[in-house]
Design a protein around this motif. Structure first.
Motif, PDB file in Angstrom:
ATOM      1  N   GLY A 163       0.819  -1.202   0.000  1.00  0.00           N
ATOM      2  CA  GLY A 163       0.000   0.000   0.000  1.00  0.00           C
ATOM      3  C   GLY A 163       0.856   1.256   0.000  1.00  0.00           C
ATOM      4  O   GLY A 163       2.063   1.221   0.264  1.00  0.00           O
ATOM      5  N   ILE A 164       0.223   2.349  -0.323  1.00  0.00           N
ATOM      6  CA  ILE A 164       0.897   3.652  -0.299  1.00  0.00           C
ATOM      7  C   ILE A 164       0.144   4.531   0.690  1.00  0.00           C
ATOM      8  O   ILE A 164      -1.075   4.659   0.617  1.00  0.00           O
ATOM      9  N   ARG A 165       0.876   5.109   1.625  1.00  0.00           N
ATOM     10  CA  ARG A 165       0.235   6.022   2.567  1.00  0.00           C
ATOM     11  C   ARG A 165       0.974   7.345   2.496  1.00  0.00           C
ATOM     12  O   ARG A 165       2.183   7.412   2.673  1.00  0.00           O
ATOM     13  N   TYR A 166       0.265   8.363   2.220  1.00  0.00           N
ATOM     14  CA  TYR A 166       0.889   9.674   2.091  1.00  0.00           C
ATOM     15  C   TYR A 166       0.782  10.431   3.404  1.00  0.00           C
ATOM     16  O   TYR A 166       0.046  10.052   4.312  1.00  0.00           O
ATOM     17  N   ASP A 167       1.497  11.502   3.466  1.00  0.00           N
ATOM     18  CA  ASP A 167       1.572  12.277   4.696  1.00  0.00           C
ATOM     19  C   ASP A 167       0.275  13.041   4.904  1.00  0.00           C
ATOM     20  O   ASP A 167       0.038  14.086   4.303  1.00  0.00           O
ATOM     21  N   ILE A 168      -0.573  12.521   5.756  1.00  0.00           N
ATOM     22  CA  ILE A 168      -1.874  13.141   5.947  1.00  0.00           C
ATOM     23  C   ILE A 168      -1.760  14.415   6.766  1.00  0.00           C
ATOM     24  O   ILE A 168      -2.473  15.390   6.548  1.00  0.00           O
ATOM     25  N   LYS A 169      -0.811  14.435   7.709  1.00  0.00           N
ATOM     26  CA  LYS A 169      -0.703  15.600   8.582  1.00  0.00           C
ATOM     27  C   LYS A 169      -0.438  16.867   7.781  1.00  0.00           C
ATOM     28  O   LYS A 169      -0.938  17.936   8.099  1.00  0.00           O
ATOM     29  N   ASN A 170       0.374  16.737   6.801  1.00  0.00           N
ATOM     30  CA  ASN A 170       0.690  17.911   5.994  1.00  0.00           C
ATOM     31  C   ASN A 170      -0.306  18.124   4.865  1.00  0.00           C
ATOM     32  O   ASN A 170      -0.130  18.988   4.020  1.00  0.00           O
ATOM     33  N   GLN A 171      -1.317  17.310   4.850  1.00  0.00           N
ATOM     34  CA  GLN A 171      -2.382  17.447   3.868  1.00  0.00           C
ATOM     35  C   GLN A 171      -1.850  17.553   2.444  1.00  0.00           C
ATOM     36  O   GLN A 171      -2.134  18.483   1.713  1.00  0.00           O
ATOM     37  N   ILE A 172      -1.046  16.608   2.138  1.00  0.00           N
ATOM     38  CA  ILE A 172      -0.520  16.600   0.776  1.00  0.00           C
ATOM     39  C   ILE A 172      -1.651  16.279  -0.198  1.00  0.00           C
ATOM     40  O   ILE A 172      -2.346  15.290  -0.037  1.00  0.00           O
ATOM     41  N   THR A 173      -1.813  17.119  -1.139  1.00  0.00           N
ATOM     42  CA  THR A 173      -2.809  16.864  -2.165  1.00  0.00           C
ATOM     43  C   THR A 173      -2.139  16.155  -3.330  1.00  0.00           C
ATOM     44  O   THR A 173      -1.155  16.632  -3.877  1.00  0.00           O
ATOM     45  N   ARG A 174      -2.683  15.042  -3.644  1.00  0.00           N
ATOM     46  CA  ARG A 174      -2.139  14.277  -4.763  1.00  0.00           C
ATOM     47  C   ARG A 174      -3.169  14.282  -5.884  1.00  0.00           C
ATOM     48  O   ARG A 174      -4.372  14.285  -5.640  1.00  0.00           O
ATOM     49  N   SER A 175      -2.675  14.258  -7.077  1.00  0.00           N
ATOM     50  CA  SER A 175      -3.593  14.102  -8.185  1.00  0.00           C
ATOM     51  C   SER A 175      -3.625  12.634  -8.571  1.00  0.00           C
ATOM     52  O   SER A 175      -2.749  11.844  -8.183  1.00  0.00           O
ATOM     53  N   ALA A 176      -4.616  12.287  -9.330  1.00  0.00           N
ATOM     54  CA  ALA A 176      -4.704  10.908  -9.804  1.00  0.00           C
ATOM     55  C   ALA A 176      -3.490  10.561 -10.657  1.00  0.00           C
ATOM     56  O   ALA A 176      -3.102   9.402 -10.771  1.00  0.00           O
ATOM     57  N   ILE A 223      -7.874  15.646 -11.459  1.00  0.00           N
ATOM     58  CA  ILE A 223      -8.556  15.050 -10.308  1.00  0.00           C
ATOM     59  C   ILE A 223      -7.633  15.119  -9.104  1.00  0.00           C
ATOM     60  O   ILE A 223      -6.561  14.517  -9.087  1.00  0.00           O
ATOM     61  N   LYS A 224      -8.037  15.895  -8.130  1.00  0.00           N
ATOM     62  CA  LYS A 224      -7.232  16.088  -6.927  1.00  0.00           C
ATOM     63  C   LYS A 224      -7.768  15.197  -5.817  1.00  0.00           C
ATOM     64  O   LYS A 224      -8.981  15.097  -5.618  1.00  0.00           O
ATOM     65  N   LEU A 225      -6.871  14.618  -5.106  1.00  0.00           N
ATOM     66  CA  LEU A 225      -7.263  13.759  -4.002  1.00  0.00           C
ATOM     67  C   LEU A 225      -6.677  14.313  -2.720  1.00  0.00           C
ATOM     68  O   LEU A 225      -5.476  14.559  -2.646  1.00  0.00           O
ATOM     69  N   GLN A 226      -7.527  14.485  -1.756  1.00  0.00           N
ATOM     70  CA  GLN A 226      -7.017  14.844  -0.440  1.00  0.00           C
ATOM     71  C   GLN A 226      -7.073  13.621   0.436  1.00  0.00           C
ATOM     72  O   GLN A 226      -8.008  12.843   0.382  1.00  0.00           O
ATOM     73  N   TYR A 227      -6.080  13.478   1.230  1.00  0.00           N
ATOM     74  CA  TYR A 227      -5.961  12.327   2.116  1.00  0.00           C
ATOM     75  C   TYR A 227      -6.039  11.013   1.345  1.00  0.00           C
ATOM     76  O   TYR A 227      -6.780  10.115   1.702  1.00  0.00           O
ATOM     77  N   PRO A 228      -5.327  10.902   0.270  1.00  0.00           N
ATOM     78  CA  PRO A 228      -5.395   9.631  -0.451  1.00  0.00           C
ATOM     79  C   PRO A 228      -4.511   8.579   0.214  1.00  0.00           C
ATOM     80  O   PRO A 228      -3.519   8.901   0.850  1.00  0.00           O
ATOM     81  N   TYR A 229      -4.901   7.391   0.085  1.00  0.00           N
ATOM     82  CA  TYR A 229      -4.023   6.294   0.457  1.00  0.00           C
ATOM     83  C   TYR A 229      -4.414   5.111  -0.383  1.00  0.00           C
ATOM     84  O   TYR A 229      -5.507   5.048  -0.957  1.00  0.00           O
ATOM     85  N   LEU A 230      -3.493   4.198  -0.470  1.00  0.00           N
ATOM     86  CA  LEU A 230      -3.732   2.998  -1.259  1.00  0.00           C
ATOM     87  C   LEU A 230      -3.411   1.819  -0.370  1.00  0.00           C
ATOM     88  O   LEU A 230      -2.277   1.680   0.088  1.00  0.00           O
ATOM     89  N   GLU A 231      -4.382   1.017  -0.134  1.00  0.00           N
ATOM     90  CA  GLU A 231      -4.134  -0.104   0.760  1.00  0.00           C
ATOM     91  C   GLU A 231      -3.434  -1.228   0.021  1.00  0.00           C
ATOM     92  O   GLU A 231      -3.404  -1.274  -1.206  1.00  0.00           O
ATOM     93  N   ARG A 232      -2.888  -2.143   0.801  1.00  0.00           N
ATOM     94  CA  ARG A 232      -2.225  -3.295   0.204  1.00  0.00           C
ATOM     95  C   ARG A 232      -3.287  -4.132  -0.505  1.00  0.00           C
ATOM     96  O   ARG A 232      -4.328  -4.454   0.064  1.00  0.00           O
ATOM     97  N   SER A 233      -3.004  -4.450  -1.730  1.00  0.00           N
ATOM     98  CA  SER A 233      -4.009  -5.189  -2.488  1.00  0.00           C
ATOM     99  C   SER A 233      -3.344  -5.820  -3.689  1.00  0.00           C
ATOM    100  O   SER A 233      -2.128  -5.751  -3.865  1.00  0.00           O
TER     101      SER A 233
END
Lengths: 258, 473
Positions: free
Chosen positions: A169-182, A216-226
């Motif tokens: 999975g991918i977990r981004y830094d939620i505390k800093n509210q990193i905005t990721r795009s698709a 497409i902007k994603l806030q608080y994105p994460y990708l679980e192990r799958s």
């Protein structure tokens, strides 16, 4: 005249196959790395033995229209044309042909007809003498009818293998509210995708697909192990895109949200 | 560019018409004042009812926000919005109430049970806007009945078209911005894409397709009396149908709040930052959500993003041969290089005729206008003979006025052969009672409906076929 031809690569190359076949019907048998064996025209000879493997060469069996009973090759970019059905689709087909001299039976008895053998389908125009490869699949299930001397095989692409590939999975830094795009997720998932699938590269994406990924902007994105399949499928649904394989290339495309 | 599939190549057709105008994927935003956050609200049930004079667009939302929290930065401009693509060329306007742009107090949802369903109805009117077009045309030769027929059916030389739109139309519909900028009372020859004349009983229909800006493609239709056989200016009248939202009704606990829309914005949403609906996004969201009962007050706003997916497109499955096809673009476009004196080439547009059937030789009377060529300015009429299977040949100007006999080269693209691929755009044709091919389906403006190939199945059962799964573009 319009005809279809199917070519199936056998696993490895078998020297005895070449010696058993009529040399005149095998193209450049001594020099080339691809040795074609035409079912029903060149003969292996009954009881031919395919024992020793010669490295570096490819042996293929060719089924042309003379012995072709039926052939079907489907390539869809989606599973339903009437409803939203973004995601991955695995395509396939089916091939049935005559084996008048029992050659394919000989191959089957020696366990040379297996799954995941590369199969190509060509469309031929005998008037213009043009040939076009319209599909590339892999063999799945073989079936042989000894009474009628016919063989059949189902064809598939190799996208279903993604269901067996597990990715972290991918977990981004939620505390800093990193905005990721698709688009970022697309790149990340591309890195997880083995090169053997010829997944489309960023420069080859069409402009609308690229724009769709980037806007497409994603806030608080994460990708679980799958599985790789599940991860790509999520991104497809999220971005309203499709993944399918055509002629050995894996395509990722946005079609206007439709 | 669309590929024509002639009726003779189609062997079976399973055509299904999907119910139109079902809008899916409506995105509604909520706003939590305490958290200073916007949230996407799941939308359930959308419907659109259209009759002759009214239409109603309705959707329901579920207030079960907690499970679907998603942060959206920036307040942006909150507005009501309609899906832009409606039916064919008819577009719906974007609605933005000017009195309360923020709209944060339109509806305050109090505390309550989850899964409350709010019903939002946008209702409006259908109205028509009269449009007229002045068409100035100038026949080049003395006309008898036969040449008049040619003019009516596509062989006329139209000098220019002037389109008159009521001022009212400009205010409502920004689709016309680029058009009105150049069209009202002005001449827009460069925007005219094709000119088609069609017979229609006692009068004929004049239709043109115009290119708005660089990307919007529209078609308008006008009806008028028969053309005179001399040069003249015709005024043709038509109308454009628009659906205008006038009222928003929000129903909660059996009470209805109505907002009358009196001012209309001309601004379309850009989708620059496409806000995702929760339903599509939840798999990618953080598992964090706000667990705070005190913040259970929301103002409901509406995202400008209504439906990325406009289902309701016509679909079809056809079984056809693997044979020659041709591109729509081949019709009427010849590139002429007046060699050896000029190699720059001149584009000549021949309108309304399908002249390039490659499978048989054709003789075609050609009207040529070299007014864009300064060196050989002038006009003439000639005969083009297109041999079978050719992609390049010469033809001669038989009736020329201004220069010696000169060979001209035209080139044709090779006809499409073989199988189609995903993404190809096609126009399937059906055989009509009049013995002619007609498009399988038409847009409301009468233009052929273009289908995109979504799937191909090539199969062999003694002969080679292909089956195409099509969806309206």
């Amino acid at each position: 005249m319009i005809t279809l031809t199917a070519k199936i690569e056998l696993s490895g190359a078998y020297s005895n196959l070449l010696s058993a076949a009529s040399p005149s019907l095998v193209d450049n048998a001594e020099d080339t790395e691809v040795n074609s064996f035409i079912i029903g025209e060149s003969r292996l000879g009954e009881g031919a033995v395919f024992g020793s493997v010669s490295s570096g060469a490819i042996t293929e069996i060719v089924i042309n229209y003379r012995n072709l009973i039926s052939l079907e090759s489907s390539i869809f970019d989606r599973s339903d044309i009437k409803l939203p059905s973004w995601g991955i689709i695995s395509n396939g087909g089916r091939l049935e042909f005559n084996d008048p001299y029992g050659d394919v039976k000989g191959l089957a008895e020696q366990n040379l007809l297996t799954s995941n053998q590369k199969a190509e389908i060509y469309l031929n125009n005998t008037l213009t003498k043009k040939s076009e490869r319209i599909a590339e699949f892999y063999t799945s299930d073989w079936d042989y009818d000894t009474n009628n001397k016919t063989a059949s095989v189902t064809l598939k692409d190799n996208l279903e293998e993604w269901q067996n590939i597990q990715i972290e999975g991918i977990r981004y830094d939620i505390k800093n509210q990193i905005t990721r795009s698709a688009y970022n997720l697309f790149l990340d998932l591309s890195n997880f995708t083995p090169s053997k699938y010829n997944f489309i590269k960023v420069p080859d994406l069409d402009l609308s697909t690229l724009n769709q990924l980037k806007r497409i902007k994603l806030q608080y994105p994460y990708l679980e192990r799958s599985s790789l399949w599940a991860a790509w499928d999520k991104l497809c649904v999220l971005t309203q895109c499709y993944i399918y394989q055509h002629n050995g290339k894996t395509i990722f495309v946005y079609k206007g949200g439709n | 560019m669309s590929i024509i599939i002639p009726s003779k190549n189609i062997y079976s057709m399973d055509r299904s018409i999907v119910a139109k105008n079902i809008i899916d994927g409506v995105s509604v935003q909520g706003y939590t004042p305490n958290l200073q956050k916007n949230i996407d609200v799941p939308v359930y049930e959308t419907s659109q009812i259209i009759d002759e004079n009214n239409y109603t667009f309705q959707f329901s939302i579920n207030r079960d926000f907690k499970k679907h929290f998603v942060g959206v930065s920036g307040l942006g401009s909150y507005c009501f919005s309609f899906i832009r693509d409606y039916v064919g060329s008819v577009s719906l306007p974007t609605i933005q109430p000017s009195k309360d742009k923020n709209m944060s107090r339109i509806l305050s949802l109090g505390k309550g049970e989850n899964n409350e369903i709010y019903s939002v109805t946008l209702s409006g009117i259908k109205r028509t806007i009269p449009i007229s077009a002045d068409v100035y045309y100038k026949p080049d030769v003395d006309m008898d009945a036969q040449t008049l027929g040619e003019i009516l059916y596509g062989d006329a030389k139209v000098e220019y078209v002037t389109i008159n739109l009521p001022t009212e139309a400009i205010v409502v519909e920004n689709t016309y911005n680029s058009m009105t900028a150049t069209a009202v009372g002005q001449t827009i020859p460069n925007n005219i894409h094709t000119l088609v004349f069609e017979e229609d009983k006692d009068y004929f229909t004049f239709r043109f397709d115009a290119l708005y800006g660089s990307y919007i493609y529209e078609a308008l239709t006008y009806s008028g009396e028969a053309l005179a056989d001399v040069q003249t200016t015709l005024t043709m009248n038509g109308e454009r149908v628009e659906y205008i939202a006038t009222k928003v009704s929000i129903t909660l606990y059996g009470e209805t709040l109505e907002l009358v829309l009196s001012d209309f914005s001309t601004k379309f949403p850009t989708n620059a930052n496409n806000l995702l609906s929760v339903e599509r996004n939840e798999l990618m969201q953080s598992s964090n959500y706000i667990e705070d009962e005190d913040n259970d007050w929301y103002d409901v706003l509406f995202s400008p993003t209504i439906s990325q997916y406009s289902n309701g497109k016509e679909t079809a499955t056809i079984k056809c041969s693997i044979s020659n096809y041709y591109d729509e673009e081949k019709n009427g476009v010849i590139f002429i290089a007046p060699t050896p004196y000029d190699t720059s080439g001149v584009e000549v547009y021949l309108d309304g005729t399908n002249i390039f059937y490659i499978n048989e030789p054709l003789t075609y009377d050609l009207y040529i206008d070299f007014t864009t060529n300064s060196e050989y300015a002038g006009k003439g009429q000639g005969t083009a003979v297109i041999p079978k299977g050719s992609t390049e040949t010469y033809f001669y100007i038989n009736d020329y006025e201004w220069f010696e006999e000169i060979s001209r080269i035209y080139t044709l693209d090779e006809p499409r052969f073989g199988t189609f691929k995903q993404g190809d755009e096609v126009i399937p044709m059906v055989y009509g009672a009049d013995g002619q091919d007609h498009p399988m389906s038409l847009y409301k403006d009468g233009t052929p409906k273009v289908f995109q190939v979504l799937g191909t199945k090539v199969f062999y059962d003694g002969a080679v076929w292909q089956e195409l799964s099509l969806q309206e573009v």
